[in-house]
Design an enzyme around this catalytic site. Structure first.
Site, PDB file in Angstrom:
ATOM      1  N   ARG A  40       7.759 -18.326   1.685  1.00  0.00           N
ATOM      2  CA  ARG A  40       6.510 -19.077   2.879  1.00  0.00           C
ATOM      3  C   ARG A  40       6.099 -19.407   3.250  1.00  0.00           C
ATOM      4  O   ARG A  40       6.146 -21.146   4.858  1.00  0.00           O
ATOM      5  CB  ARG A  40       5.191 -18.025   1.871  1.00  0.00           C
ATOM      6  CG  ARG A  40       5.190 -16.739   2.332  1.00  0.00           C
ATOM      7  CD  ARG A  40       3.272 -16.113   1.534  1.00  0.00           C
ATOM      8  NE  ARG A  40       3.306 -14.497   2.069  1.00  0.00           N
ATOM      9  CZ  ARG A  40       2.633 -13.770   1.608  1.00  0.00           C
ATOM     10  NH1 ARG A  40       1.889 -14.304   0.537  1.00  0.00           N
ATOM     11  NH2 ARG A  40       2.987 -12.205   1.249  1.00  0.00           N
ATOM     12  N   LYS A 201       1.858   7.177  -0.471  1.00  0.00           N
ATOM     13  CA  LYS A 201       0.199   8.011  -0.109  1.00  0.00           C
ATOM     14  C   LYS A 201      -0.434   8.040   0.824  1.00  0.00           C
ATOM     15  O   LYS A 201      -0.664   7.228   1.883  1.00  0.00           O
ATOM     16  CB  LYS A 201      -1.102   6.965  -1.263  1.00  0.00           C
ATOM     17  CG  LYS A 201      -1.339   7.322  -2.372  1.00  0.00           C
ATOM     18  CD  LYS A 201      -2.231   6.803  -3.182  1.00  0.00           C
ATOM     19  CE  LYS A 201      -2.249   7.559  -4.890  1.00  0.00           C
ATOM     20  NZ  LYS A 201      -3.125   6.700  -5.119  1.00  0.00           N
ATOM     21  N   GLY A 351       4.776  -4.063   1.899  1.00  0.00           N
ATOM     22  CA  GLY A 351       5.847  -4.760   0.395  1.00  0.00           C
ATOM     23  C   GLY A 351       7.230  -4.250   0.380  1.00  0.00           C
ATOM     24  O   GLY A 351       7.985  -4.620  -0.116  1.00  0.00           O
ATOM     25  N   GLY A 374      -0.740  -7.123   4.811  1.00  0.00           N
ATOM     26  CA  GLY A 374      -2.682  -6.409   5.054  1.00  0.00           C
ATOM     27  C   GLY A 374      -2.660  -6.983   6.630  1.00  0.00           C
ATOM     28  O   GLY A 374      -2.865  -5.441   7.684  1.00  0.00           O
TER      29      GLY A 374
HETATM   30  P1  ADP Z   1       4.972   0.103   1.688  1.00  0.00           P
HETATM   31  O1  ADP Z   1       4.665  -1.363   0.645  1.00  0.00           O
HETATM   32  O2  ADP Z   1       5.866  -0.478   2.637  1.00  0.00           O
HETATM   33  O3  ADP Z   1       3.587  -0.256   2.587  1.00  0.00           O
HETATM   34  P2  ADP Z   1       4.368   2.335  -0.007  1.00  0.00           P
HETATM   35  O4  ADP Z   1       3.915   0.841  -1.011  1.00  0.00           O
HETATM   36  O5  ADP Z   1       3.368   3.240   0.750  1.00  0.00           O
HETATM   37  O6  ADP Z   1       4.997   1.354   0.928  1.00  0.00           O
HETATM   38  O7  ADP Z   1       4.933   3.705  -0.993  1.00  0.00           O
HETATM   39  C1  ADP Z   1       6.639   2.987  -1.804  1.00  0.00           C
HETATM   40  C2  ADP Z   1       6.496   3.815  -2.610  1.00  0.00           C
HETATM   41  O8  ADP Z   1       6.796   4.924  -2.654  1.00  0.00           O
HETATM   42  C3  ADP Z   1       8.235   3.459  -3.656  1.00  0.00           C
HETATM   43  O9  ADP Z   1       7.494   2.632  -4.713  1.00  0.00           O
HETATM   44  C4  ADP Z   1       8.367   4.708  -3.139  1.00  0.00           C
HETATM   45  O10 ADP Z   1       9.592   4.784  -4.532  1.00  0.00           O
HETATM   46  C5  ADP Z   1       7.371   5.318  -3.327  1.00  0.00           C
HETATM   47  N1  ADP Z   1       7.777   6.703  -3.147  1.00  0.00           N
HETATM   48  C6  ADP Z   1       8.713   7.077  -1.431  1.00  0.00           C
HETATM   49  N2  ADP Z   1       8.758   7.945  -2.149  1.00  0.00           N
HETATM   50  C7  ADP Z   1       8.262   9.090  -2.289  1.00  0.00           C
HETATM   51  C8  ADP Z   1       8.343  10.080  -3.354  1.00  0.00           C
HETATM   52  N3  ADP Z   1       8.828  10.798  -2.274  1.00  0.00           N
HETATM   53  N4  ADP Z   1       7.800  10.550  -4.697  1.00  0.00           N
HETATM   54  C9  ADP Z   1       7.555   9.059  -4.869  1.00  0.00           C
HETATM   55  N5  ADP Z   1       7.467   8.394  -5.121  1.00  0.00           N
HETATM   56  C10 ADP Z   1       7.729   8.394  -2.977  1.00  0.00           C
HETATM   57 MG    MG Z   2       3.490  -1.271  -1.750  1.00  0.00          MG
END
Ligand code: ADP
Ligand code: MG
Length: 405
Positions: A40, A201, A351, A374
């Site tokens: 950054r 999620k 992230g 965010g």
């Molecule tokens: P980002 O930070 O890029 O927005 P998220 O925080 O929503 O992404 O999700 C990332 C996490 O989701 C990762 O740590 C990954 O391991 C987990 N993940 C992806 N697919 C699955 C799955 N099928 N079961 C459990 N965890 C999962």
């Molecule tokens: Mg994340």
């Protein structure tokens, strides 16, 4: 959305002017305060170098961590950042405490000077976007420049109200580049527009799913989100990560746009959530009650790759499997490589998405990587970013009443 709607630092004459830059220097530090990643800080250099190079006197500030307003603790101090900034620019960077009311340091500022102003979140009224604080800070400068996309979704005194009171308010090169890339991807996208929304999620990305579904031609879901959709479509997902209480929401989205949302046809399962668990590829119809779906299978991966090869624009947020475990990383790797190989303009952020991009080494082949977190998600959700809205307001004002102020 991709027209120039705000003033840019590069277009502002700054010679002999005092330029106040709100940057995002909120770097990660270890327990002893040592900076563990200075991305950054390095990303903030172009604005500083541009203003200094054209003869401005530059004041720069940022938030760091989550300090309590009114108290500056050592842990919240920008001292390590002053040092790193100095090393990168090969000059001394003076750090100013209690700067809101100006003082000797301010009176003596001249062309070519650079000072770092202590953690702006320590100032009382920063978080609440306080008018009096914003006016005081605006009095310090001739030109206010916001170059902090990461905080653009927050209305705080240095990101929002201050822009209203400074004589001139503009966007720095980093903020402008983010907005240009996002505008290009979502404003008037080259079609087909394919979005990937994946990750853990549905609940954290429900608004995102809804908004994007309106705009995209295809919405690839993955990870825990895909599991929830599979459940909604009547599939069996065993013990996989999913949000059963949101299956109704997922069902509603499938109802309106089933043809836009391809679901996985094969998956990689395990019996336990562990890096060394045995990985078994199977059709999605054969998931057992004690299975955990941890990745998409090869047929799904190549179907995704085909969609991405045909795309005009790609927006990517979220890994489609547990890519942290090598045995379950193939789906996300294939996705990252397909995006990199596609002729489409691509933009990615999030992230864990950034971690995946790093792991698979595709960064240089993507169109744009958002550092916004965010702010990136809120932009994709179609929300107004207050820090950008106020710059647009000021630009409109200048256009309509060019002689005012
Ligand atoms: P980002 O930070 O890029 O927005 P998220 O925080 O929503 O992404 O999700 C990332 C996490 O989701 C990762 O740590 C990954 O391991 C987990 N993940 C992806 N697919 C699955 C799955 N099928 N079961 C459990 N965890 C999962
Ligand atoms: Mg994340």
């Amino acid at each position: 959305m991709n027209e120039t709607t705000f003033l840019r630092l590069a277009d502002v004459p700054v010679a002999g002017k005092r330029v106040f830059i709100r940057a995002d220097l909120n770097v990660p530090q270890d327990d002893s305060g040592r900076i563990t990643d200075d991305t950054r800080i390095r990303a903030s250099l172009p604005a500083i170098e541009d203003a200094l190079g054209r003869g401005a006197a530059v004041m720069i500030t940022s938030h760091l961590g989550r300090p309590k307003e009114g108290v500056l603790t050592e842990a919240d101090s920008l001292a390590p950042i002053a040092e790193r900034l100095g090393a990168l620019l090969q000059r001394e960077v003076r750090l100013i405490r209690d700067w809101v009311n100006g003082g000797e340091w301010h009176a003596s500022l001249t062309s070519g000077d650079l000072v770092l102003l202590e953690n702006c979140r320590v100032n009382r009224g920063e978080k609440s976007d306080d008018t009096a604080l914003a006016q005081q800070m605006a009095n310090l400068c001739d030109v206010y420049c916001n170059d902090a996309f990461g905080t653009a979704h927050r209305a705080e005194a240095t990101t929002h109200a201050m822009a209203r009171y400074a004589p001139i308010a503009c966007a720095g090169p980093l903020l402008a580049a983010e907005l240009d890339a996002l505008g290009k991807a979502l404003g008037r996208p080259q079609r087909p527009l394919v979005a990937i929304v994946a990750g853990a999620k549905v609940s954290t990305k429900l608004t995102l799913l809804r908004t994007l579904l309106d705009k995209v031609d295809t919405l690839i879901v993955g990870g825990g989100i895909a599991n929830t959709f599979l459940l909604a479509a009547g599939g069996r997902i065993g013990r996989s990560l999913a949000e059963a209480d949101l299956a109704g929401e997922a069902h509603a989205l499938l109802d309106v746009a089933r043809d836009k949302i391809p679901l996985p046809v094969d998956v990689v399962c395990a019996k336990r959530f562990a890096a060394d668990a045995e990985a078994v590829v199977k059709p999605v119809t054969e998931v057992a009650d004690d299975d955990l779906i941890l990745d998409v299978g090869p047929r799904t991966a190549s179907a995704n790759a085909e969609l991405l090869a045909q795309a005009g624009t790609i927006v990517w947020n979220g890994p489609i499997g547990v890519f942290e475990f090598d045995a379950f990383s193939a789906g996300t790797r294939a996705l990252a490589e397909a995006i990199a190989a596609s002729p489409a303009f691509s933009i990615a952020g999030g992230g864990d998405t950034l971690a995946a991009i790093e792991k698979f080494g595709v960064a240089s082949r993507l169109g744009y990587i958002s550092t916004g977190g965010g702010a990136f998600l809120e932009f994709l959700e179609g929300r107004t970013l207050p820090a950008v809205a106020v710059l647009e307001e000021r630009a409109r004002e200048m256009r309509d009443r060019p002689t005012a102020r």
